[in-house]
Enzyme design. Structure first.
Site, mmCIF file in Angstrom:
data_model
loop_
_atom_site.group_PDB
_atom_site.id
_atom_site.type_symbol
_atom_site.label_atom_id
_atom_site.label_comp_id
_atom_site.label_asym_id
_atom_site.label_seq_id
_atom_site.Cartn_x
_atom_site.Cartn_y
_atom_site.Cartn_z
ATOM 1 N N ASN A 170 1.044 7.675 2.464
ATOM 2 C CA ASN A 170 1.873 6.853 3.347
ATOM 3 C C ASN A 170 3.359 7.192 3.226
ATOM 4 O O ASN A 170 4.200 6.409 3.661
ATOM 5 C CB ASN A 170 1.683 5.361 3.025
ATOM 6 C CG ASN A 170 0.354 4.834 3.525
ATOM 7 O OD1 ASN A 170 -0.287 5.460 4.350
ATOM 8 N ND2 ASN A 170 -0.052 3.689 3.012
ATOM 9 N N ASP A 198 0.837 -1.209 0.000
ATOM 10 C CA ASP A 198 0.000 0.000 0.000
ATOM 11 C C ASP A 198 0.868 1.253 0.000
ATOM 12 O O ASP A 198 0.576 2.219 0.704
ATOM 13 C CB ASP A 198 -0.946 0.001 1.197
ATOM 14 C CG ASP A 198 -2.098 0.996 1.024
ATOM 15 O OD1 ASP A 198 -2.428 1.327 -0.137
ATOM 16 O OD2 ASP A 198 -2.660 1.436 2.037
#
Length: 230
Positions: free
Chosen positions: A76, A71
């Site tokens: 992130n 991910d």
């Protein structure tokens, strides 16, 4: 387990009064998606290459441990004064297929997902390499190269029509050598991409005829990162 080079370090874990906790190092800066929203795409070639290199170093450490992030996306990736730091390994998987998430957990974020993440086959490090390329393009262009107006449009781009040409052109305009590696990393067939973070670092070095010595790579990242206004 993941080494500290360009990743956020986990300092402690445990259970307190029945509640699990995870303590990570405190990072300055902000996520890449917020930076792009507030300041727009990265326009300095040195800063874009520093971002690409640092993420490749981080993935190399992740993949050497037999892990897949699954991910990697701008939300992130923290942009700190010391360089970018990937976060959130919440849906990571062991390369042998063992899931670290509950059955039915989401496999990633659609506009950063490789084609193989849509099926039931084993997802390996090459999926992170694909996401790396999407993040580099997003940093230069402002959006994933697979962004579309709806879910069907995103899937169609990934499966059939390919990445948005204008998005790839944004990387090409800043760093043609980096753009060539990005194009390889977005190959539909995982076998045609750099196999993992280490292979990605090798491809980046070969594209610019530079060495892979860790100290030299770190110096290149540091010098390039100084050109980015955070």
């Amino acid at each position: 387990m993941v080494p500290g080079a360009y990743t956020a370090r986990v300092l402690d874990t445990g259970v307190d009064a029945g509640r699990p906790y995870l303590a990570m190092e405190l990072l300055d800066g902000r996520p890449l998606d917020v930076h792009l929203r507030e300041q727009g795409p990265i326009r300095a070639a040195e800063a874009l290459r520093a971002l690409a290199l640092a993420l490749a170093v981080a993935l190399s450490g992740v993949h050497r441990l037999g892990l897949v992030h699954r991910d990697l996306k701008p939300a992130n990736i923290m942009l700190t004064t010391a360089g970018p730091r990937p976060l959130d390994f919440g849906i990571a998987a062991i390369v042998d297929g063992t899931r670290l998430t509950a059955t039915g957990g989401g496999p990633g974020t659609l506009t950063y997902m490789a084609l193989e993440q849509f099926g039931e086959e084993r997802v390996g490090p090459a999926a992170d390499v694909w996401a790396w390329a999407c993040c580099v393009v997003c940093a230069a262009h402002g959006a994933s190269p697979f962004t579309a107006t709806n879910t069907g449009g995103v899937i169609r781009r990934i499966v059939e029509t390919g990445p948005e040409p204008a998005a790839l052109a944004a990387v090409q305009a800043l760093d043609p050598a980096l753009a060539a590696v990005v194009a390889r990393a977005l190959a539909i067939d995982p076998a045609q991409r750099p196999a993992d973070g280490t292979a990605l670092l090798a491809a980046l070095a070969a594209a610019r005829s530079t060495g892979q010595d860790p100290a030299a790579v770190h110096d290149q990242i540091t010098r390039g990162w100084q050109t980015l206004a955070l």
